[in-house]
Design a protein around this motif. Structure first.
Motif, PDB file in Angstrom:
ATOM      1  N   UNK A   1       0.839  -1.191   0.000  1.00 16.86           N
ATOM      2  CA  UNK A   1       0.000   0.000   0.000  1.00 16.86           C
ATOM      3  C   UNK A   1       0.875   1.242   0.000  1.00 16.86           C
ATOM      4  N   UNK A   2       0.343   2.328  -0.544  1.00 17.38           N
ATOM      5  CA  UNK A   2       1.162   3.527  -0.718  1.00 17.38           C
ATOM      6  C   UNK A   2       0.336   4.783  -0.493  1.00 17.38           C
ATOM      7  N   UNK A   3       1.025   5.828  -0.041  1.00 19.13           N
ATOM      8  CA  UNK A   3       0.415   7.147   0.085  1.00 19.13           C
ATOM      9  C   UNK A   3       0.302   7.770  -1.301  1.00 19.13           C
ATOM     10  N   UNK A   4      -0.851   8.368  -1.650  1.00 16.42           N
ATOM     11  CA  UNK A   4      -0.982   8.979  -2.980  1.00 16.42           C
ATOM     12  C   UNK A   4       0.078  10.046  -3.231  1.00 16.42           C
ATOM     13  N   UNK A   5       0.541  10.116  -4.469  1.00 10.35           N
ATOM     14  CA  UNK A   5       1.469  11.165  -4.854  1.00 10.35           C
ATOM     15  C   UNK A   5       0.763  12.520  -4.852  1.00 10.35           C
ATOM     16  N   UNK A   6       1.489  13.553  -4.486  1.00  7.70           N
ATOM     17  CA  UNK A   6       0.955  14.898  -4.674  1.00  7.70           C
ATOM     18  C   UNK A   6       0.848  15.184  -6.168  1.00  7.70           C
ATOM     19  N   UNK A   7       0.129  16.242  -6.516  1.00  4.93           N
ATOM     20  CA  UNK A   7      -0.005  16.601  -7.931  1.00  4.93           C
ATOM     21  C   UNK A   7       1.359  16.848  -8.560  1.00  4.93           C
ATOM     22  N   UNK A   8       2.236  17.547  -7.844  1.00  2.00           N
ATOM     23  CA  UNK A   8       3.558  17.843  -8.391  1.00  2.00           C
ATOM     24  C   UNK A   8       4.388  16.589  -8.554  1.00  2.00           C
ATOM     25  N   UNK A   9       4.313  15.685  -7.568  1.00  2.00           N
ATOM     26  CA  UNK A   9       5.077  14.449  -7.652  1.00  2.00           C
ATOM     27  C   UNK A   9       4.566  13.552  -8.770  1.00  2.00           C
ATOM     28  N   UNK A  10       3.250  13.516  -8.968  1.00  2.00           N
ATOM     29  CA  UNK A  10       2.674  12.744 -10.067  1.00  2.00           C
ATOM     30  C   UNK A  10       3.166  13.280 -11.403  1.00  2.00           C
ATOM     31  N   UNK A  11       3.116  14.585 -11.572  1.00  2.00           N
ATOM     32  CA  UNK A  11       3.555  15.203 -12.822  1.00  2.00           C
ATOM     33  C   UNK A  11       5.032  14.913 -13.079  1.00  2.00           C
TER      34      UNK A  11
END
Length: 305
Positions: A1-11
């Motif tokens: 399981x993982x913590x969702x990426x922030x918008x910046x980290x996803x990009x």
């Protein structure tokens, strides 16, 4: 399981994998978090839109409709291989699915395919997939005849690999909607085992740019320096890796150097790297100048001997 990426980290993760990205409207704050949990995350789910045309498909997935408000996914992958980000957070894409599938995705211990699903949205044993999966809608009619261009399949592979790489997952964390719910058929036109094979192959090498960026013929593919970990940059480090990083920052127009760069980590390195983080879209404490995995992979620092 993982913590969702922030918008910046996803990009940054997508760009590091060579994905062509378009940020659509207010995608960074567009979500359904007020309706339920978002995370912990278990994987990536692939869908087809049952629509045609990039603009109409992107707007549909951003806005949704009266019966199913948007966002309907996190990104729309068009036939040219461009990924249009439309949401960040909980999205209406997965619905209810089979807990047995979720367990096997979590443990990543299945073979060619996860177990056949026996649950769906509204069934007694279903679990909430919208809380557990990133979702990507691919522009396709889903009739088995609408083609899947190579550029689109390449983008699906890269998106999946980017998120697996960011979270430390294997390709078994990438599933199709039809593998989650016994009432779904998407994606139709290619197989999920073949996609997972492609993702596995991609994950066996460092993140790389698009095929056009790679040398052709007999020239070797460039090797990039693996992320050495954040403590590497905060322990009075002196290394040719830092020199190579600084040269890449200068090339990207993110230089705060009066001289150099050189092998010892300095405040000029930190300020230069903060400029690179801001260029990628990071804000606040995410742009503190200390390298992280996603921004480092996006910088593509040449391998040093």
């Amino acid at each position: 399981m993982a913590t969702p990426l922030s918008a910046s980290a996803l990009l940054a993760a997508l760009r590091a994998e060579g994905v062509d990205v378009v940020e659509h409207r207010s995608w960074r704050t567009h979500n359904r978090n007020h309706k339920g949990a978002w995370g912990p995350l278990n994987g990536v789910m692939i869908h087809h839109t049952v629509s045609k045309g990039t603009d109409a498909s992107v707007e549909l997935c951003y806005d949704g409709h009266a019966a199913l408000p948007g966002p309907l996914c996190h990104g729309v992958i068009d036939k040219a291989g461009t990924v249009h980000l439309v949401g960040n957070g909980r999205a209406n894409h997965a619905g209810g699915g089979d807990p047995a599938v979720l367990r096997r995705v979590l443990t990543e211990d299945y073979g060619d395919r996860p177990p056949a699903p026996r649950e769906h949205e509204g069934s007694a044993g279903a679990v909430d997939g919208n809380a557990r999966f990133y979702g990507f809608e691919c522009v396709n009619l889903g009739d088995g005849e609408d083609p899947w261009p190579a550029a689109q399949l390449d983008a699906i592979e890269r998106v999946s690999a980017a998120l697996c790489r960011a979270h430390g997952w294997t390709a078994r964390s990438v599933v199709g909607h039809l593998e989650w719910s016994d009432r779904k058929v998407d994606p139709r036109g290619f197989t999920m085992p073949s996609l997972r094979d492609r993702v596995t192959a991609r994950l066996s090498a460092p993140a790389s740019g698009r095929p056009a960026d790679r040398p052709s013929g007999g020239t070797p593919t460039p090797r990039y320096q693996p992320f050495p970990g954040a403590p590497f940059f905060t322990a009075r480090t002196s290394s040719p890796v830092i020199t190579a990083m600084g040269r890449r920052l200068v090339a990207e127009g993110c230089s705060a150097y009066a001289t150099g760069p050189g092998p010892r980590w300095t405040d000029a390195d930190r300020r230069s790297y903060a400029a690179w983080q801001r260029k990628l879209g990071f804000r606040g404490s995410d742009a503190d100048g200390v390298p992280g995995r996603a921004s480092w992979n996006a910088l593509k620092v040449p391998h040093t001997r």
